[in-house]
Design an enzyme around this catalytic site. Structure first.
Site, PDB file in Angstrom:
ATOM      1  N   VAL A 161       4.932  -5.663  -4.351  1.00 44.36           N
ATOM      2  CA  VAL A 161       5.995  -5.529  -3.346  1.00 44.36           C
ATOM      3  C   VAL A 161       6.046  -6.841  -2.569  1.00 44.36           C
ATOM      4  O   VAL A 161       4.997  -7.399  -2.222  1.00 44.36           O
ATOM      5  CB  VAL A 161       5.709  -4.340  -2.392  1.00 44.36           C
ATOM      6  CG1 VAL A 161       6.771  -4.242  -1.311  1.00 44.36           C
ATOM      7  CG2 VAL A 161       5.629  -3.036  -3.184  1.00 44.36           C
TER       8      VAL A 161
ATOM      9  N   SER B 182       0.595  -8.719   1.567  1.00 45.04           N
ATOM     10  CA  SER B 182      -0.869  -8.727   1.597  1.00 45.04           C
ATOM     11  C   SER B 182      -1.300  -8.597   3.045  1.00 45.04           C
ATOM     12  O   SER B 182      -0.637  -9.128   3.951  1.00 45.04           O
ATOM     13  CB  SER B 182      -1.372 -10.065   1.030  1.00 45.04           C
ATOM     14  OG  SER B 182      -2.721 -10.272   1.425  1.00 45.04           O
TER      15      SER B 182
ATOM     16  N   HIS C   5       0.839  -1.208   0.000  1.00 45.82           N
ATOM     17  CA  HIS C   5       0.000   0.000   0.000  1.00 45.82           C
ATOM     18  C   HIS C   5       0.873   1.257   0.000  1.00 45.82           C
ATOM     19  O   HIS C   5       0.576   2.230  -0.679  1.00 45.82           O
ATOM     20  CB  HIS C   5      -0.856   0.067   1.276  1.00 45.82           C
ATOM     21  CG  HIS C   5      -1.872  -1.011   1.417  1.00 45.82           C
ATOM     22  ND1 HIS C   5      -1.809  -1.966   2.393  1.00 45.82           N
ATOM     23  CD2 HIS C   5      -3.000  -1.266   0.702  1.00 45.82           C
ATOM     24  CE1 HIS C   5      -2.860  -2.762   2.295  1.00 45.82           C
ATOM     25  NE2 HIS C   5      -3.593  -2.371   1.276  1.00 45.82           N
TER      26      HIS C   5
ATOM     27  N   GLN D 187      -8.077  -7.235 -10.558  1.00 46.25           N
ATOM     28  CA  GLN D 187      -8.816  -6.101  -9.982  1.00 46.25           C
ATOM     29  C   GLN D 187      -8.421  -4.790 -10.677  1.00 46.25           C
ATOM     30  O   GLN D 187      -9.292  -3.981 -11.029  1.00 46.25           O
ATOM     31  CB  GLN D 187      -8.524  -5.996  -8.481  1.00 46.25           C
ATOM     32  CG  GLN D 187      -8.996  -4.693  -7.854  1.00 46.25           C
ATOM     33  CD  GLN D 187      -8.836  -4.670  -6.342  1.00 46.25           C
ATOM     34  OE1 GLN D 187      -9.651  -5.241  -5.643  1.00 46.25           O
ATOM     35  NE2 GLN D 187      -7.797  -4.017  -5.834  1.00 46.25           N
TER      36      GLN D 187
END
Ligand code: PAF
Length: 286
Positions: free
Chosen positions: A176, A185, A37, A153
């Site tokens: 990553v 995740s 993220h 997605q």
């Protein structure tokens, strides 16, 4: 860093920013933030004038037997990370505001959602498309940032925005990984110590497949079979799918093409992991 919880306030903020001709980057998340993220956040902060990160565990993208009630949460930790990365606004809408009683509208992207994760997670992509469209309508970003770990997605979101004439660009960033190769995740937090080695088999199998293509193995069936054998060596692993397919429409390939996607979904105990890589015929060394 501002925290905005109300949808009307978020819209007003976005209108003000747009009137001042600044560009808005949006990083949509469900929280429990990790380095994957944060790579999206960093890209947004460095390329857009202002960055909004949304944190919303979207109930409509979870199936009945999935982990909606136990999805990892760390709001304080998330806010600390976002603030030090230079995010301007954290948008934290409530479930009731996003899906009030009487809510009736869902968006579905046809065709490409029938493959891979769409096959065994009915309603998943409809839930994702619906919430992403809502977030884009509320925040009105110039660019939205998505990770290639969720390759399908990101493709569904690109298609949604193109088909519905939404004036926003999508920027996709590479997967990553942990030092051993496991794709980052939020659900990795579910893995026990004993499950780490089986979890790593996804990455190992993808790396091996990449080498096989580089050495001239172009049969998609052989590649799928070899991946299956590597992963099934682990008793805890239960394969959902192994796909060698077109990276845009997800139709299975008979042989490796100029650009093929190898995508995996595997249950390790109770945790469902996905991973993928792109292979290219031109990478063959022979
Ligand atoms: O990838 C996720 O975390 C979610 O699917 C998203 C894009 C934030 C929509 O809820």
């Amino acid at each position: 860093m501002e925290i905005i919880k109300s949808i009307p306030e978020m819209k007003q903020w976005s209108n003000r920013v747009r009137e001042s001709h600044k560009t808005i980057g949006l990083v949509p998340t469900m929280g429990s933030l990790h380095a994957g993220h944060m790579s999206l956040v960093q890209k947004s902060v460095s390329t857009c004038d202002v960055t909004v990160a949304s944190i919303f565990i979207n109930p409509v993208q979870f199936g009945k037997n999935e982990d909606l009630d136990t999805y990892p949460q760390d709001l304080e930790g998330d806010q600390r990370q976002l603030e030090s990365a230079g995010v301007d606004v954290v948008f934290l809408p409530s479930r009731q505001d996003m899906y009030p009683d009487g809510y009736k509208t869902f968006v579905s992207v046809e065709g490409i959602t029938n493959h891979l994760c769409g096959k065994n997670r009915p309603g998943f992509f409809q839930g994702v498309a619906t919430v992403v469209l809502k977030l884009f309508n509320i925040v009105r970003p110039h660019t939205g940032f998505f990770g290639d770990k969720d390759w399908q997605q990101a493709t569904v979101v690109e298609t949604l925005l193109r088909d519905l004439n939404i004036d926003a660009a999508i920027e996709r960033l590479p997967i990553v990984r942990e030092s051993g190769g496991l794709a980052k995740s939020s659900r990795n937090l579910y893995l026990s110590q004993e499950e780490m080695a089986p979890a790593l088999s996804l990455y190992c199998a993808l790396e091996r497949a990449r080498q096989r293509v580089q050495n001239g193995e172009f049969s998609a069936d052989v590649i799928r079979q070899e991946i299956r054998q590597m992963i099934e060596k682990n008793q805890q692993a239960k394969i959902d799918y192994i796909s060698v397919c077109d990276p845009e429409n997800f139709i299975e390939h008979d042989e490796i093409k100029d650009k093929s996607l190898i995508a995996l979904a595997v249950h390790i105990g109770k945790t469902r992991l996905i991973d993928n890589c792109i292979v290219r015929r031109a990478e063959c060394k022979e």
